[in-house]
Design an enzyme around this catalytic site. Structure first.
Site, mmCIF file in Angstrom:
data_model
loop_
_atom_site.group_PDB
_atom_site.id
_atom_site.type_symbol
_atom_site.label_atom_id
_atom_site.label_comp_id
_atom_site.label_asym_id
_atom_site.label_seq_id
_atom_site.Cartn_x
_atom_site.Cartn_y
_atom_site.Cartn_z
ATOM 1 N N ARG A 1 0.836 -1.189 0.000
ATOM 2 C CA ARG A 1 0.000 0.000 0.000
ATOM 3 C C ARG A 1 0.876 1.246 0.000
ATOM 4 N NH1 ARG A 1 -3.215 -2.796 -1.668
ATOM 5 N NH2 ARG A 1 -5.313 -3.305 -0.906
ATOM 6 N N HIS B 1 -0.428 0.223 -10.056
ATOM 7 C CA HIS B 1 -1.185 -0.683 -9.188
ATOM 8 C C HIS B 1 -1.717 -1.883 -9.976
ATOM 9 C CE1 HIS B 1 -3.541 -0.690 -5.149
ATOM 10 N NE2 HIS B 1 -3.235 -1.923 -5.522
#
Length: 309
Positions: free
Chosen positions: A224, A272
């Protein structure tokens, strides 16, 4: 009894089709279309609007569309007693393992540098490292961490792992807790972050931690964006202590055009994509948990809310 899909910014059509194929007759609502909030007992979501679920008086389960659940747990407005589940899928684990392996190989063979040299029409060579001579440290030895460790081990790398609590992983020299973090970092020529995002792991990739890595270490963050203190990373790269980084996750996504990461020659960016959930691959476990909820049976892949994972 109905299921609600909430995924702002994502096209829910593939999820709806996969759910209908798996469970014909299932009543599905897609936020923000008009629907009866009292009917909804099960929600499938990714990055829902904060505070949304407190408006559903009969909600029992919130299921993440992916392996991560921080986008759910960080909502202070969650209903009390709601259960949260995550996705556990071999395809996600395999994709994450392939991503990390590709970034590791890119680094030790200098392929990122050669790409830049091609743009400059520059012909040069430099020495590369081989897997058997490379120590990789993996932070986080959960499902994904174990899969990545196994993939890297099969490709000849020396693997070290660190987790909050003691864990055993085949072919991995494991460390745990704050007392063993330094020894783990000393053996991490390439540091891979696969930790869950919790109050304890937020900002863990900072100058203090980087300083304890070997000089010239490389950082890969596929967990993250909130794990990383961005300024600290750039400072440690610019002063030569770190050789660079591969980043797949960011504090703000999409990464703003003015962000300095875009122009940094030693930071490799991907949007991502380390592992993307395939609805057709995971929908069976979601429907199974929906049925378990109806029958008041224990849910699969349920997280511990006090731990955050």
């Amino acid at each position: 009894m109905s299921m609600l899909i909430v995924c702002p910014g994502k096209d829910p059509e593939n999820w709806v089709k996969a759910l209908e194929n798996q469970h014909p007759g299932l009543n599905i609502y897609v936020y923000p279309e008009d629907h009866d909030k009292e009917e909804v007992e099960f929600a499938l979501t990714w990055n829902h609007p904060r505070g949304l679920f407190k408006n559903y008086p009969n909600l029992k389960v919130i299921a993440s569309m992916g392996a991560g659940v921080d986008h759910i747990t960080q909502d202070p407005g969650l209903p009390e007693d709601v259960k949260i589940t995550r996705i556990v899928d071999e395809m996600i684990s395999e994709d994450m393992s392939d991503y990390v392996l590709s970034q590791v190989m890119n680094h030790i063979r200098g392929l990122h540098e050669y790409t830049k040299m091609q743009q400059e029409k520059k012909w040069d060579r430099f020495q590369y490292k081989r897997p058997k001579d490379t120590k990789i440290g993996i932070m986080g030895l959960g499902v994904l961490g174990n899969a990545v460790a196994d993939k890297l081990n099969k490709n000849g790398f020396q693997i070290y792992g660190w987790s909050k609590t003691e864990k055993t992983c085949d072919n991995v020299t494991s460390f745990h807790g704050k007392d063993q973090l330094d020894e783990f970092l000393e053996n991490s020529e390439i540091l891979v972050c696969l930790l869950p995002l919790t109050k304890d792991t937020e900002n863990i990739l900072n100058a203090n931690l980087f300083d304890r890595l070997p000089e010239g270490a490389y950082v890969i963050n596929a967990a993250r964006g909130q794990h990383l203190v961005e300024h600290d990373l750039m400072e440690m790269i610019d002063n030569g202590h770190l050789s660079g980084a591969s980043l797949d996750v960011f504090r703000e996504e999409p990464l703003p055009e003015e962000h300095p990461f875009w122009e940094h020659s030693k930071i490799n960016i991907t949007p991502h994509i380390a592992s993307l959930t395939n609805p057709n691959s995971v929908v069976a476990q979601i429907v199974e948990n929906y049925e378990r909820m109806k029958e008041e049976e224990p849910l699969k892949n349920k997280i511990e809310l006090d731990k955050g994972y």
